[in-house]
Design a protein around this motif. Structure first.
Motif, PDB file in Angstrom:
ATOM      1  N   PRO A  72      46.077   0.217  -4.082  1.00 54.08           N
ATOM      2  CA  PRO A  72      44.735   0.783  -4.241  1.00 54.08           C
ATOM      3  C   PRO A  72      44.012   0.126  -5.427  1.00 54.08           C
ATOM      4  N   SER A  73      42.759  -0.195  -5.238  1.00 55.99           N
ATOM      5  CA  SER A  73      42.016  -0.906  -6.277  1.00 55.99           C
ATOM      6  C   SER A  73      41.974  -0.126  -7.592  1.00 55.99           C
ATOM      7  N   THR A 211      44.272  -5.758  -2.625  1.00 57.52           N
ATOM      8  CA  THR A 211      43.943  -4.333  -2.649  1.00 57.52           C
ATOM      9  C   THR A 211      43.997  -3.785  -1.223  1.00 57.52           C
ATOM     10  N   CYS A 212      44.060  -2.473  -1.106  1.00 54.68           N
ATOM     11  CA  CYS A 212      44.063  -1.837   0.219  1.00 54.68           C
ATOM     12  C   CYS A 212      42.796  -2.197   0.996  1.00 54.68           C
ATOM     13  N   GLU A 213      41.667  -2.245   0.279  1.00 52.96           N
ATOM     14  CA  GLU A 213      40.401  -2.563   0.939  1.00 52.96           C
ATOM     15  C   GLU A 213      40.420  -3.982   1.502  1.00 52.96           C
ATOM     16  N   ALA A 216      42.825  -4.149   4.503  1.00 44.15           N
ATOM     17  CA  ALA A 216      42.239  -3.508   5.687  1.00 44.15           C
ATOM     18  C   ALA A 216      41.188  -4.418   6.329  1.00 44.15           C
ATOM     19  N   ALA A 217      40.388  -5.068   5.499  1.00 45.17           N
ATOM     20  CA  ALA A 217      39.357  -5.967   6.015  1.00 45.17           C
ATOM     21  C   ALA A 217      39.986  -7.127   6.785  1.00 45.17           C
TER      22      ALA A 217
END
Length: 223
Positions: A72-73, A211-213, A216-217
Motif C-alpha cells: 500500500p502506498s 504499490t498496490c495501485e 492493480a493498474a
C-alpha cells in the motif's frame, strides 16, 4: 472485467461459473491471480482469461504472466530516517550469522509486537537481510525498500528469472549474496565507493513502482 483474486482458493466460485456457463459470456473479460507459494499452475484458467502467477517458473504453460506482491502506498515512508546502525534487528538467514555484528545484535525470531516499531527499526538501519521463505516473493523485500533501506537478499541469484520479485538487481537496488563473506565484501565496496545513497534511492524507487495501485493498474491493462 471479472477478477478472481485468488484462483486456487476460489474453486467453488470457479465451478459455479463453469456450471452456469458464465465464462462463455462474450461481453465479459476474466482475470485470475495466483499468488500461492508453490509453482503449480491452474492451467485451466489460461484458456479462459488472463492468468497471473507469482511463483512463475520457466516451465509454466505458455500464456501465464508474471506478478509479484505489492505494498500500500501509505506504507512507503516519505523521507528516510537517520541511519544509526548497520543491520536491522530481525534476521532469519543462518548464513548471515557468520557475521559477528549480526550474531551479536540480531535475532532469528520475530522481534517486534507491532508494525510501527518493526518499520522504524528497518528505517534506522542501513541494510536489512531478506531471503526466500515460503516462496521467493515475500512482503519483507518491499517493507525494507519502502523504508529507504537496502535489501540484502540471500541467494537471489538462484531465483528463476520469471518469478517474483521482479526488478531487484544486485548492486543497483539490492545486494545479493550467497555467503556471509560475499556480503561483507560487497558492503565494504558500497561504503568505500560512496554508493550507499544511490542503492538506497533505487530501492525506494523500486518500492514505489510496486504499490498496490500500480500493480492493480498493470493487471487491468494486461487483462
Amino acid at each position: 472485467l471479472i477478477i478472481f483474486g485468488s484462483a486456487w482458493r476460489q474453486l467453488d466460485v470457479f465451478k459455479i461459473f463453469i456450471k452456469n456457463k458464465i465464462f462463455a459470456k462474450k461481453k465479459a473479460r476474466f482475470c485470475f491471480l495466483d499468488g500461492e507459494d508453490y509453482p503449480d499452475t491452474f492451467s485451466e484458467c489460461i484458456s479462459i482469461g488472463t492468468y497471473f502467477k507469482r511463483e512463475l517458473e520457466p516451465s509454466a504453460p505458455e500464456g501465464a504472466l508474471p506478478i509479484g506482491f505489492s505494498i500500500p502506498s501509505e506504507k512507503i515512508r516519505e523521507t528516510p530516517l537517520g541511519k544509526i546502525k548497520r543491520f536491522a534487528l530481525h534476521v532469519q538467514c543462518e548464513e548471515a550469522y557468520k557475521i559477528k555484528e549480526i550474531k551479536k545484535h540480531c535475532r532469528k525470531h520475530y522481534a517486534f509486537k507491532d508494525e510501527r516499531h518493526y518499520y522504524d527499526d528497518i528505517a534506522r538501519s542501513k541494510y536489512a537481510i531478506t531471503m526466500r521463505k515460503g516462496g521467493w516473493e515475500c512482503m519483507r523485500h518491499l517493507e525494507i525498500a519502502a523504508n529507504h533501506t537496502v535489501p540484502c537478499f540471500y541467494k537471489l541469484s538462484e531465483k528463476p528469472e520469471t518469478g517474483a520479485p521482479h526488478g531487484l538487481t544486485d548492486m543497483k537496488n539490492a545486494i545479493a549474496f550467497n555467503t556471509a563473506d560475499e556480503l561483507q565484501k560487497k558492503i565494504a565496496h558500497v561504503e568505500s565507493a560512496g554508493l550507499y545513497g544511490k542503492l538506497q534511492n533505487e530501492a525506494a524507487a523500486w518500492a514505489r513502482q510496486n504499490t498496490c495501485e500500480a500493480a492493480a493498474a498493470r493487471v487491468v491493462e494486461a487483462s
